[in-house]
Write an enzyme that holds these catalytic residues in place. Structure first.
Site, PDB file in Angstrom:
ATOM      1  N   CYS A 191      -6.050  64.449  32.545  1.00 44.31           N
ATOM      2  CA  CYS A 191      -4.855  64.170  31.743  1.00 44.31           C
ATOM      3  C   CYS A 191      -5.186  64.056  30.262  1.00 44.31           C
ATOM      4  CB  CYS A 191      -4.162  62.892  32.227  1.00 44.31           C
ATOM      5  SG  CYS A 191      -5.206  61.415  32.133  1.00 44.31           S
TER       6      CYS A 191
ATOM      7  N   HIS B 237      34.023  62.107  20.449  1.00 46.72           N
ATOM      8  CA  HIS B 237      34.549  63.469  20.357  1.00 46.72           C
ATOM      9  C   HIS B 237      33.663  64.357  19.498  1.00 46.72           C
ATOM     10  CE1 HIS B 237      37.151  66.803  19.116  1.00 46.72           C
ATOM     11  NE2 HIS B 237      37.608  66.678  20.355  1.00 46.72           N
TER      12      HIS B 237
END
Length: 789
Positions: free
Chosen positions: A748, A418
């Protein structure tokens, strides 16, 4: 019947929210419409909202309640607590109208059929679970209720819970009129998850909003332990397209500590129906669900989501007696599904400080303030606006002060507890499941709580500077080439997939090994030969997996699959491991197997390892993981990249070894890419391309080897520049060779991320793609498109 006080779930649907509240209407909707589709929901009945209103009117209770609420200033937390307590006492003392009590008794007799059944009595508010508001946990749930007298008492407690402090406060802050909200009590047959397992699942990733996965949390015992945040649960991600295709769908799993579980109490003390007990060492060291259970639950979740047409938040339970997997509640997800997909908000620390504590990150924000360590709610007045709330765990009673905090830190709880749900709704960072934050963080000190660095939330000493950038993704211009991403951390894959992209140009396998496995592969292959202390460490790390080798293969496969599904159907180029010997030595058990090299950067690495007798058995484990992801899971967007190929002989040897391990170039559309990062690769580019489907340039190594620099040396770091004419000459040779043969050519390396002018030069040279660090994607994209942010 207009005067009905109770109604059976099977006679309800979503058109009955005003009659029985969102929760009970949803249960009826699923029983009525989805049972035939494979969704299993325990039966039961609900009291109506009209019955609740008649209860309040019965002896003028509603007038007293309204007068008390009208006089209340909810910002006065002490007055709020006193007023709420008084109202709940009034409700508990009020008698039921005769018809309502008689109808409940009759319905319970029918449900129990004369047996000693256990039921859950849950609240369902007529304004709850609306798509634009989350009332999660606002009212109470009572479990293992036996006998009609206990049921009647629990229903009154449910009615009273409409006047919990957090519920009163929430309604005022969200503009809900107290008088217009009513409660329905749902009486539902219990699932024996007290001797099984239970948890919560979402039909999306709760942190990033990524829609193609079902996120399942699970723990032993009753599900309230997960909802309350009392345990750190197991976590699983199931990929929706694979669920539908009948292929292995779990792309990621994480074992939780599960230190306690909620079970039926053996104590006959009045009013105590459940209790927490410690889990056994065996329970803590294994997943509480098998893969088949996770996938079966996730399939039910997808059916529910498709029926409702929106992301859902679902509670479930596994019956320990029958093995059945049942749905206990389903409500709309109310945070990520409301967030704007067209605007990206990025938090970034200007610098980092001393790490005081870590846990599971909730959200991707940063907050800073003074620590307020609270032992219980009696101290809530100490929390001032902007403070960092630190406690063992929060429950719904804490909501009135949670909104004051700049961040929340708890010892216990998982990502669906919660506290996590409310923190997301409030838009504040939370770090849950730290274990010992209440001891490590001292009251009154300044801290910075960062959830912007991946799955792990960090609490730093001091109030650090941070920035927030908002990017309008719906206004991105067309880029003149493919912009891909470098992704090494699967924890961030779903988040990064929200950026504009054309796939992943570099997924670093060594990052997955380091973050998700942490053990040298030979130490796992030769587990029985390891010293006792190393064996003990490995056993702890591989908890939940059947054996050391399976641990290595499946953890690696999960990391690859997480990135692959996040970016599907775009290509994900996975570079096989490129650890240097000193880096491998740092893994658990690694020192025993690694040579002591003077310069590991140009030593035993890349393709040389794969074809050596000393390492080939380790490399074959990587091949097995890649085959599983591509062939078993069907994620054929995964391509393979081989690093540091020194010679044409190595190129031939490694492609033959791949074929021998079932990874044949061209089979199942497999593309093999080679890292072009040595001068020999550029000089002999056309010959190397005979063995591969293209190049991905590694500008870091190409720069150090072209200029004769050790990039780990600070003495000559100032000379390191990917834009040097010699380096550019090498890059140009590689690009033109690929263009001549019509093969893939990308880059890359770090260069384009650091130097936008290099990115522009590469574009002019005719490069097909640049793969960038995620934090530079948008800026470089805009620059190459001729615009600025």
């Amino acid at each position: 019947m207009e005067d009905a006080t109770i109604v059976w779930f099977k006679d309800l649907g979503m058109g009955d929210v005003e009659r029985v509240g969102g929760k009970n209407a949803s249960l009826g909707e699923m029983i009525s419409n989805l049972a035939g589709a494979g969704v299993s929901v325990p039966d039961g009945f609900a009291t109506t909202a009209d019955a609740y209103r008649e209860f309040l009117k019965h002896e003028g209770l509603d007038d007293r309640i309204n007068a008390a609420l009208d006089a209340l200033d909810i910002e006065d937390v002490e007055a709020l607590a006193a007023t709420g307590k008084q109202i709940r006492e009034w409700v508990g003392q009020a008698p039921f109208p005769a018809k309502l009590e008689a109808d409940i008794r009759e319905a319970f007799q029918t449900l129990s059929a004369g047996h000693d059944v256990s039921v859950a009595v849950r609240s369902s508010a007529t304004a709850e679970d609306l798509p634009d508001a989350s009332f999660a946990g606002q009212q109470e749930t009572f479990l293992n209720i036996r006998g009609i007298d206990a049921v009647l008492e629990a229903i009154k407690d449910v009615f009273a819970s409409l006047f919990n402090d957090r519920a009163i406060s929430y309604r005022v802050h969200h503009g809900f009129d107290h008088k217009l909200v009513a409660l329905s009590a749902g009486i539902q047959r219990m699932v024996r998850s007290d001797i099984g397992a239970s948890g919560v699942m979402f039909t999306m990733d709760t942190e990033s909003g990524f829609r193609d996965v079902v996120f399942v949390t699970a723990s032993w015992g009753l599900g309230e332990a997960v909802v309350q945040g009392a345990v750190n649960p197991d976590e699983f991600y199931a990929y929706k397209p694979n669920l539908k295709a009948g292929k292995p769908a779990i792309v990621r799993r994480g074992i939780g500590s599960k230190a306690i579980k909620m079970v039926y109490t053996q104590d006959k003390t009045v009013g105590k129906t459940t209790e927490f007990v410690d889990t056994s060492p065996e329970e803590r060291s294994q997943f509480c669900l098998e893969a088949e259970d996770v996938e079966a639950l996730a399939r039910q979740a997808v059916i529910i989501e498709e029926h409702y047409g929106r992301p859902m938040d679902i509670e479930w339970g596994k019956d320990g007696e029958t093995g059945e997997l049942l749905i206990l509640q389903a409500r709309p997800e109310t945070v990520q599904s409301r967030s704007s997909a067209s605007t990206l908000e990025r938090f970034k620390l200007a610098g980092k400080g001393k790490v005081l504590a870590t846990g599971r990150a909730i959200g991707a924000r940063i907050g800073a303030g003074k620590v307020r360590v609270l032992d219980d709610l009696s101290e809530m007045h100490r929390v001032q606006p902007g403070d960092v709330l630190v406690t063992d765990m929060t429950d719904p009673d804490w909501e009135p002060i949670m909104k004051r905090a700049s961040a929340i830190v708890t010892n216990r709880g998982g990502r669906t507890c919660h506290a996590a749900i409310i923190a997301r709704e409030l838009g504040i960072p939370a770090v849950v499941g730290t274990g010992d934050a209440t001891e490590l963080l001292k009251d009154g000190v300044d801290v910075t709580v960062s959830c912007a660095e991946g799955d792990t939330g960090m609490i730093y000493a001091g109030q650090l500077e941070f920035s927030v950038d908002e990017i309008a993704l719906d206004k991105m211009p067309e880029a003149p080439l493919k912009i891909m991403m470098n992704v090494g951390n699967p924890d961030r894959a779903f988040d990064f997939a929200g950026l504009p992209h054309k796939g992943v140009g570099l997924a670093r396998l060594e990052f997955i090994i380091n973050r998700m496995i942490g053990v040298h592969p030979r130490a796992l292959l030769e587990f029985d030969d390891q010293p006792a202390d190393i064996q003990a460490t490995i056993r702890q790390m591989m908890a939940g997996y059947s054996d050391p080798v399976s641990y290595y293969i499946h953890r690696m496969a999960e990391g690859i699959a997480t990135i692959a599904c996040a970016f599907a159907p775009e290509p994900v180029i996975v570079r096989m491991s490129d650890f240097k010997s000193n880096e491998y030595a740092n893994l658990v058990g690694g020192e025993r197997y690694e040579p002591d090299e003077e310069n590991p950067m140009i030593g035993f690495r890349g393709a040389s390892r794969y074809v050596s007798e000393d390492f080939s058995a380790c490399w074959e484990l990587e091949c097995k993981a890649l085959r599983y992801v591509r062939e078993e899971m069907g994620l054929t967007n995964v391509q393979i990249m081989i690093p540091f190929v020194r010679t044409l002989g190595e190129a031939q040897a490694v492609t033959e070894a791949l074929k021998a391990n079932g990874l044949e170039r061209g089979k199942h559309d497999l593309k093999l890419i080679m890292m072009c990062e040595l001068p020999s690769n550029a000089v002999l580019a056309e010959q190397f391309l005979e063995y591969f489907d293209g190049f991905s340039i590694g500008s870091n190594d190409m720069t150090q080897l072209s200029l004769g620099l050790d990039r780990d040396s600070g003495l000559i770091a100032h000379l390191f520049d990917e834009r040097d004419p010699a380096v550019k000459a090498m890059l140009s040779m590689a690009i033109q060779a690929c263009r001549k043969q019509g093969k893939y050519i990308g880059i890359c390396g770090q260069g384009p991320s650091d130097h936008p002018d290099l990115a522009q030069w590469l574009l002019d040279e005719g490069i097909e793609s640049v793969s960038l660090n995620p934090d530079t994607v948008v800026e470089t994209w805009m620059l190459l498109a001729g615009q600025s942010i």
